[in-house]
Design a protein around this motif. Structure first.
Motif, PDB file in Angstrom:
ATOM      1  N   LEU A 136       0.830  -1.205   0.000  1.00 42.08           N
ATOM      2  CA  LEU A 136       0.000   0.000   0.000  1.00 42.08           C
ATOM      3  C   LEU A 136       0.865   1.254   0.000  1.00 42.08           C
ATOM      4  CD1 LEU A 136      -2.831  -1.044   2.501  1.00 42.08           C
ATOM      5  CD2 LEU A 136      -3.012  -0.782   0.013  1.00 42.08           C
ATOM      6  N   ALA A 137       2.004   1.183   0.689  1.00 37.04           N
ATOM      7  CA  ALA A 137       2.836   2.380   0.834  1.00 37.04           C
ATOM      8  C   ALA A 137       3.606   2.710  -0.442  1.00 37.04           C
ATOM      9  CB  ALA A 137       3.820   2.182   1.997  1.00 37.04           C
ATOM     10  N   ASP A 138       3.978   1.700  -1.205  1.00 36.19           N
ATOM     11  CA  ASP A 138       4.819   1.964  -2.377  1.00 36.19           C
ATOM     12  C   ASP A 138       3.968   2.522  -3.516  1.00 36.19           C
ATOM     13  OD1 ASP A 138       6.357   1.638  -4.835  1.00 36.19           O
ATOM     14  OD2 ASP A 138       7.758   0.511  -3.568  1.00 36.19           O
ATOM     15  N   PRO A 139       4.261   3.735  -3.953  1.00 35.87           N
ATOM     16  CA  PRO A 139       3.409   4.352  -4.991  1.00 35.87           C
ATOM     17  C   PRO A 139       3.504   3.645  -6.346  1.00 35.87           C
ATOM     18  CG  PRO A 139       5.313   5.742  -4.523  1.00 35.87           C
ATOM     19  CD  PRO A 139       5.350   4.626  -3.514  1.00 35.87           C
ATOM     20  N   ARG A 140       4.496   2.777  -6.506  1.00 38.13           N
ATOM     21  CA  ARG A 140       4.593   2.056  -7.791  1.00 38.13           C
ATOM     22  C   ARG A 140       3.631   0.884  -7.860  1.00 38.13           C
ATOM     23  NH1 ARG A 140      10.939   1.193  -7.075  1.00 38.13           N
ATOM     24  NH2 ARG A 140      10.060   0.736  -5.012  1.00 38.13           N
ATOM     25  N   VAL A 141       3.085   0.494  -6.712  1.00 40.44           N
ATOM     26  CA  VAL A 141       2.109  -0.607  -6.678  1.00 40.44           C
ATOM     27  C   VAL A 141       0.714  -0.005  -6.759  1.00 40.44           C
ATOM     28  CG1 VAL A 141       1.203  -2.519  -5.303  1.00 40.44           C
ATOM     29  CG2 VAL A 141       3.660  -2.012  -5.283  1.00 40.44           C
ATOM     30  N   HIS A 142      -0.138  -0.555  -7.651  1.00 37.63           N
ATOM     31  CA  HIS A 142      -1.446   0.071  -7.868  1.00 37.63           C
ATOM     32  C   HIS A 142      -2.626  -0.754  -7.379  1.00 37.63           C
ATOM     33  CE1 HIS A 142       1.146   1.874 -11.160  1.00 37.63           C
ATOM     34  NE2 HIS A 142       0.916   2.847 -10.324  1.00 37.63           N
ATOM     35  N   ALA A 143      -2.443  -2.042  -7.199  1.00 40.41           N
ATOM     36  CA  ALA A 143      -3.549  -2.880  -6.717  1.00 40.41           C
ATOM     37  C   ALA A 143      -2.962  -4.112  -6.039  1.00 40.41           C
ATOM     38  CB  ALA A 143      -4.448  -3.308  -7.872  1.00 40.41           C
ATOM     39  N   LEU A 144      -3.656  -4.589  -5.002  1.00 42.80           N
ATOM     40  CA  LEU A 144      -3.182  -5.775  -4.278  1.00 42.80           C
ATOM     41  C   LEU A 144      -4.188  -6.912  -4.400  1.00 42.80           C
ATOM     42  CD1 LEU A 144      -1.770  -4.393  -0.886  1.00 42.80           C
ATOM     43  CD2 LEU A 144      -0.508  -4.982  -2.980  1.00 42.80           C
TER      44      LEU A 144
END
Lengths: 715, 715
Positions: free
Chosen positions: B619-627
């Motif tokens: 959630l914190a890493d802005p490069r990740v967009h969906a989990l």
């Protein structure tokens, strides 16, 4: 040529290639193999001079192709070194001189070996015939249509090599573009027997010579009068892995019987301490009600949960059928050695810490011990297993006690837990749940061999990520499918999924297209997803086997009828063309504006008697083979009334010996959920809020019935 | 040529064809149209004698084709009347004489008009460009690859005509075999702009001339330097149906606002008698808690369920926004006339007995009354409608009171009941449920226009069997999609389904391929089945909109990770390539044998803190967009602990303004069901026993985000 000459000739050739340190055969070497196996290739001859070229063309007859042969010219066409379709001495002579001159102009220093004179193949349909070595299935033969469109659309089909003539012929019908081969737009179809024979011969070649890794006939020119391979490419395989110890069917059944129906179970690492796996396993064995002997093994404790404990399995009195290991990975080998010496036939290895964590040597060590003693290993890295009819819960999970006809297995522990939860919430009747984990030894084929014979099991559902021995699995599936359905969820279907499989089990996930074709050929029902596998497993044993293809939809909701029809087509089923007398009979019960035909739309305002009368008609008429019901919740026919009448009528007919599959989609308020449970328990597969699942399950039952040869038409 | 000249020329031609009583244009007439619209066709000329043929060939230049022209010779090739690829005076002369002689030999009495001299088209890729008149969408332009393979595989794409140059260009990328057009196996790609321009011109032609029913350019020869239509076929359309009354967007919004947010509702046919529809509707309006006026209308009763009744709607005091009809079909017309005179803007027609039972005249009569007075009709043949935020339950079903963001509509009453039951059991938040039934007037486009503006509605889900006005629907969808997702379940997809649609509503179900392409172009999310539509409707408003394509799977069960990866690929999503620093960060929290990469496999034995730490990282890493989370039920991390930590962390990030879609698959014992409910209510879309549904819902959200232009890349 005689088979032994042929074999000797090919073997000598392959040995010379291997001796030369090569893996790819040259074109002339490929021709030798083609000739040995009767694979038609274009006639050709190397001409050193123009007179030889003229003579060669005359011998070959008809138009020929001339190609420059030079070790210095890679791109013949670019060099003007190819002429197509010359005929007669004058044309051949002129063409020969032209391409030699072109070659000189292109590269003055090029050494010209000569000119290849080759038969010009007729125009025809380009197809591809090949063989590859699949990591799971070994030698596999492939067929597809050639040309860019099919290369782009990947329309290709696979079979285990060798294939019979009939199997080869079936491949021509298995590609999506099959219609093309039958001839379209006024074009003649291809000579199917000739193409099939080519496939058969390629499959024979790779079966005869395991050292051949790949064969590629691309393109094969197929006309209405034959099939010729324009090009043949043969590549040798890597040296095969050393074989693992194998067991005969009788040996497998004997050890599996003792695993699934044991009289005595030992728990190595049994513990008094709550929270420990060795404690959970002991407690589950005791709480589950297993009636056989349970022997805790623990070097320290004299008594565990009321049972006498032994310091070593060697100390346990009498025969032990199963040793459940609940000790850390590093302690397994020593205890396994003792179990082997004692003659324990089965070791259930719950601990993780083997190949899945990179400890390949540790896993190899225990496999070697097991092979030495003939101990079969389940796992390692598993939750254990349930054998419900024995009240045997040899796991660290919670017990499960709804005895029934389905055996479920999973390679992954997480999926095993999903199986357990789903089974409990739907009250699915289960004969066994088995974890396979790393599959250091026991594999899906062993389990399938057992479940095929197990009278408690009427359906087998397996989650798997790879098959260590695809051929053994196919053999077990072929032996089982005529008796009971086998459902497979193959994970790692897609590139992304396959990559995750690699990192999870260290297993090389096979190409999904190969799995898909070969599992279908084996008669396995492939579930598209986890939830489908679980629903198929729950529903298939509930449904009687259909006796024919005629499916009739009876619906109170026209809207459900349309969606159910979509689902019928999606699942490869056939809506029956209702004969006039039956149509007339249906019409007598439904309002004039209701639609007979199929779906039979009884309309929404009808009382239970209309549902009952039309369902009775469908069950009574021997021309109808399966019913799909669409229920619409109304005040006139509430869900419980529909469920009661449907279950009653279906039971009445089954008592009379008329057992047809009946599935139902219930559209309504929440009371339909209870109605579905009521129906399911009474042999009618019913789902709320979905028109897809009831028909998907019926489709799965039909696929099995076809594969089992119960309906005509093969797998 | 100038547009007006072009139009006049084509119009004159079409009128002459119509005047001659023909519907199919001749080849020369087709050429006139092609020339008018700048559609390249092979140059050609009719030569009456050999000198004209030589002159024509010289003018055309390059190799030509000669074809005999005779009203008595139908099969030119059979008669030896075609010669391909002659060049130069001598060859043309010889060929001319040869085919005339062949024709005479074939049929001595044949009248020979002359010889057609035609430009020989270069070898190239065969494509098909065409246009058809679709019953739902009107003029539609089609593009596909020619040749038998694609005819067999039906690889074709459609757009509403006319198309822009960009839209036309997009069609070349929309076929499955798109790669072929880019050039494969060393072949050059086609001239994409030229092909697109041809598509655009054909679309312009049929848009300009609605009287043209079909155009077929087949084949078009596309090379790397242009595209020429080898053949053009034009067929005139049937005369169009007379237009129905249409309403402007403002008129639609005004009447829909009064329908969905009424102050006064009249119930025509209100009844004291339990079991009657007019009684159920009254009771539901009262029990549902509607705060506006409720006026029973019944000629006999002075008081119904405590409300004063009026003998006619004309007698009701003040304005009435909605008249709900609960009278038999035959009584509707008279009451509707009165409602119209009173100026009631909306009539909700519950009764059946109109077009769906064959009573087309009765339906036409009420439509005429409604059009005369400007009364909008909902139905007939419906269960009514719910407007939950108004506590308005104008149906004969049970009330529904979970207010929320989803508007659901259904053409069929049965599907409406499934919507109700599903919504209740899952506690789906609903803004409206509307039955459309026969759609005598109000249609999906009217509803969509309203729901697009309705602030209570954040997602629209529609079950439909046909669209009466596909273009109005597309316009409404295009206006709505940038604001909120529109989910469509189109029933009658398959041939069997379409036939059932025909018998159910009398509606002509369109070709599904047309629906599929055009709905996608409109940005609509198409649900593959009823259950999917319901789940999308429930879940889409719960999920935040993703800001980018990078999906990360975090899983405790490796087996779930593999299946979730399969689902990610199946749904067109992208597993993020984890950058080294992020990979390193994940590794810090997971055991050494766990797999970082993607899926991030934290392994099964981990405590809640490992789930929490890794979810926080994602959630914190802005490069990740969906989990995508894969949970495995263990003693160490029980379901409730996983649910609590996940919901808490997600909420914490959302409070900080970091809102990413998070979906979860829970594998475990039955406690996972409660954990899923807990998560769903807290904005995490979670499902038990399935790895497919959570990712399917995420995929639907992504499809919408792309269609809405929120992610780059069009629909």
């Amino acid at each position: 040529m005689p088979a032994e000459d042929r074999a000797a000739r090919v073997r000598a050739l392959l040995e010379s290639v291997r001796a030369a340190g090569r893996t790819a055969l040259t074109a002339p070497e490929g021709r030798v193999i083609a000739e040995a196996y009767g694979i038609a290739v274009p006639d050709e001859e190397l001409a050193a001079d123009v007179d030889q070229a003229v003579a060669a063309a005359a011998r070959i007859g008809g138009p020929v192709v001339l190609k420059i042969v030079s070790p210095d010219i890679l791109h013949k066409t670019e060099a003007g070194g190819v002429v197509v379709g010359v005929e007669g001495a004058a044309e051949v002579r002129a063409a020969f001189h032209r391409i030699v001159a072109n070659a000189r102009a292109y590269d003055a220093g090029a050494r010209v070996t000569g000119v290849q004179v080759q038969e010009l193949l007729p125009a025809g349909r380009e197809v591809i015939v090949g063989a590859v070595t699949d990591p799971a299935f070994g030698k596999v033969v492939a067929f597809g249509l050639g040309g860019v469109l099919v290369e782009v659309l990947r329309d290709v089909t696979f079979r285990l090599a060798p294939v019979s003539a009939d199997e080869a012929l079936s491949m021509l019908g298995s590609v999506r573009s099959a219609e093309v081969l039958r001839g379209v737009r006024g074009q003649a179809g291809v000579d199917r027997r000739a193409v099939a024979e080519l496939i058969r011969r390629v499959s024979e070649l790779v079966a005869d010579f395991p050292e051949i890794g790949e064969v590629d006939l691309n393109p094969v020119i197929a006309t209405d009068r034959g099939a010729v391979a324009a090009d043949i490419r043969v590549i040798l395989a890597e040296r095969p892995q050393p074989a693992r110890r194998t067991y005969t069917r009788e040996e497998i059944l004997a050890s599996m019987r003792r695993l699934m129906q044991p009289r005595a179970v030992a728990v190595i690492g049994a513990s008094q301490e709550p929270g420990k796996i060795g404690n959970s396993v002991m407690r589950n064995l005791l709480d589950g009600g297993f009636a056989g002997e349970i022997h805790p093994v623990n070097p320290r404790a004299g008594d565990i949960l009321g049972r006498k404990a032994y310091p070593s399995i060697a100390d346990v009195p009498g025969e032990v059928d199963v040793a459940v290991f609940a000790v850390p990975a590093r302690s397994v080998a020593a205890a396994l050695e003792e179990a082997g010496r004692k003659g324990v036939p089965n070791a259930v290895l719950i601990p993780s810490g083997f190949a899945e964590t990179g400890e390949h040597a540790l896993q190899a060590e225990i496999v070697a011990i097991a092979e030495r003693h003939g101990v079969r290993l389940l796992g390692p890295n598993i939750y254990g297993y349930y054998s419900t009819w024995q009240d045997l819960c040899a796991t660290f999970c919670t017990p499960y006690d709804v005895k029934g006809p389905v055996a479920l297995t999973s390679q992954s522990g997480g999926i095993g837990m999903a199986i357990l939860g789903f089974a409990r919430t739907t009250r699915t009747g289960v004969s066994a749940i088995v974890g396979l984990g790393n599959k250091a030894d026991l594999d899906e084929d062993d389990l399938l061999t057992w479940f095929g014979e197990d009278p408690h099991t009427q359906c087998v559902a397996m989650h798997l990520e790879d098959l260590k021995d695809g051929r053994a699995f196919v053999a077990a599936a072929r032996a089982t499918v005529p008796k009971k359905p086998v459902v497979v969820l193959k994970a790692g279907r897609t590139a992304a999924g396959a990559r995750a499989a690699g990192s999870h089990t260290g297993a090389l996930a096979g190409d999904d297209a190969v799995y898909d074709d070969i599992l279908r050929q084996a008669g396995v029902i492939r579930a598209p997803g986890l939830n489908d596998m679980l629903e198929y497993a729950r529903a298939l044993p509930v449904l009687p086997t259909p006796r024919g293809d005629n499916v009739v939809i009876i619906t109170g909701a026209g809207g459900s009828g349309v969606l159910l029809s979509d689902a019928v087509t999606d699942n490869g089923l056939s809506l029956m063309e209702i004969p006039p007398d039956l149509d007339e009979a249906f019409r007598r019960f439904i309002p004039p504006f209701g639609a007979a035909g199929n779906p039979v739309d009884i309309t929404g305002g009808e009382p239970p008697s209309t549902y009952e009368a039309t369902i009775r008609l469908g069950l009574a008429d021997p021309r109808v083979h399966a019913l799909v019901l669409g229920y619409w919740h109304t005040v006139v026919t509430p869900p419980a009334a529909f469920a009661e009448l449907t279950a009653r009528v279906v039971a009445e007919f089954r008592e009379r010996g008329v057992a047809k599959p009946v599935v139902a989609s219930l559209a309504g308020d929440v009371e339909v959920e209870e109605a579905c449970r009521y129906l399911f328990e009474r042999g009618v597969v019913a789902y709320p809020y979905t028109t897809e699942m009831p028909v998907a399950v019926l489709g799965a039952k039909y696929r099995w019935a076809r594969a089992a040869g119960l309906l005509g038409g093969g797998p």
